[in-house]
Design an enzyme around this catalytic site. Structure first.
Site, PDB file in Angstrom:
ATOM      1  CE  LYS A   1       0.798   1.294   4.481  1.00 14.93           C
ATOM      2  NZ  LYS A   1       1.629   2.471   4.793  1.00 14.93           N
TER       3      LYS A   1
ATOM      4  CB  ALA B   1      11.581  -2.320   7.780  1.00 19.77           C
TER       5      ALA B   1
ATOM      6  CB  ALA C   1       1.188  -2.196   4.798  1.00 19.94           C
ATOM      7  N   GLY C   2       4.218  -4.277   4.290  1.00 24.42           N
ATOM      8  CA  GLY C   2       4.566  -5.644   3.893  1.00 24.42           C
ATOM      9  C   GLY C   2       4.256  -6.678   4.962  1.00 24.42           C
TER      10      GLY C   2
ATOM     11  CB  SER D   1       0.090  -4.942   7.560  1.00 26.29           C
ATOM     12  OG  SER D   1       0.598  -4.198   8.650  1.00 26.29           O
ATOM     13  CB  ALA D   2       0.816  -7.358   2.824  1.00 25.00           C
TER      14      ALA D   2
ATOM     15  CG  ASP E   1      -0.833  -0.002   8.150  1.00 30.25           C
ATOM     16  OD1 ASP E   1      -1.676   0.874   8.424  1.00 30.25           O
ATOM     17  OD2 ASP E   1       0.367   0.251   7.954  1.00 30.25           O
TER      18      ASP E   1
END
Length: 299
Positions: free
Chosen positions: A12, A99, A103-104, A106-107, A139
């Protein structure tokens, strides 16, 4: 029983991140306009003797493979609700910068949740999945739904936002990460003694998204955490300047950083900006992606 399930999930960009003053619980109220972009992680779940996490792809070495990984936490949370053991092997094929304010993590949490639900046949409702997502992190719900949305509260209370066209982006990946709590702490330090306005979505920005108007969106982009990210990582200013000089219509730090995002007129401009950013030596990598993108999807 299904042998394995793979879910693809997008990164995102925050096209607007309005941040309120710190709340008594330490969080901040946000008005967070999320746009899912076409850079993806894939999470594959397979039955196993015990819960374990593996990861491949760029920056895989920076991904925690223990119980703190959001994918592992998602599996545990869903299993606990349905009284089953979270005995799965979670493999993360990483392509979202780590980081990086995209939102890796969170994904991966959202993808693991959807994949485990499909693998175990738990039949969780959309509402239940979103509830677990919100428990995992601010997220994570957006990673599940994708597209575009306004997040309020800590960003987890979502309202879909209409998007009337395709927007082209370049993401410049910085060396090393920036800690989100550290960036919020710096925001609190920089705004101490001032009146921080209540966060609200920009009407101009929402209109630009609805109309698919790239020029108007460029004028309306905003990130209240940008000054804090630049304070902690001054070199990001050079990356922003390089992308702008190369023809990007607008540049901003993505979320809490340190990834920087550049909005361009079209796909060809995006490639030119990406090439110029790489040549500038101000970033480790530059990725081209279009938005909006679909949320977590079983593939």
């Amino acid at each position: 029983m299904t042998q394995s399930v793979t879910v693809r999930v997008p990164a995102k960009v925050n096209v607007q991140l309005a941040v309120g003053a710190a709340r008594p619980d330490g969080f901040h109220d946000l008005a967070n306009v999320f746009l899912a972009v076409g850079l993806y992680d894939e999470v594959t779940v397979t039955p196993a003797e015990t819960l374990r996490v593996t990861c491949s792809g760029p920056d895989a070495g920076q991904v925690p493979l223990d119980a703190t990984n959001l994918a592992a936490r998602a599996a545990v949370a869903l299993a606990a609700r349905h009284g089953i053991a979270p005995d799965v092997h979670l493999h993360i094929a990483k392509d979202i910068p780590v980081a990086g304010g995209m939102a890796g993590g969170s994904a991966d949490g959202a993808a693991a949740l959807l994949a485990c639900d499909a693998l175990w046949g738990t039949g969780a409702t959309r509402e239940e999945l979103l509830e677990i997502c919100a428990e995992l992190g601010s997220d994570v719900p957006f990673s599940l739904v994708g597209g575009a949305a306004l997040g309020i509260g800590r960003g987890e209370q979502l309202t879909p936002v209409e998007v009337g066209g395709t927007f082209h982006w370049v993401f410049a990946v910085a060396d090393g990460g920036l800690s989100t709590p550290a960036v919020y702490g710096e925001f609190d330090r920089l705004t101490a003694g001032t009146r921080v306005p209540e966060p609200a979505a920009s009407p101009a920005l929402l209109t630009a998204l609805r109309k698919g108007d790239t020029g108007a969106l460029a004028d309306a982009l905003g990130n209240d955490l940008q000054a804090a990210a630049l304070s902690l990582r001054p070199a990001l200013a050079d990356t922003l300047a390089a992308g702008t000089a190369a023809g990007a219509l607008a540049a901003l730090v993505s979320g809490s950083g340190p990834t920087t995002a550049f909005l361009t007129a079209d796909e060809e401009s995006a490639r030119q900006v990406a090439d110029a950013l790489l040549a500038s030596g101000t970033c480790r990598n530059a990725r081209v992606a279009a938005s909006p993108a679909a949320g977590a999807t079983v593939v």
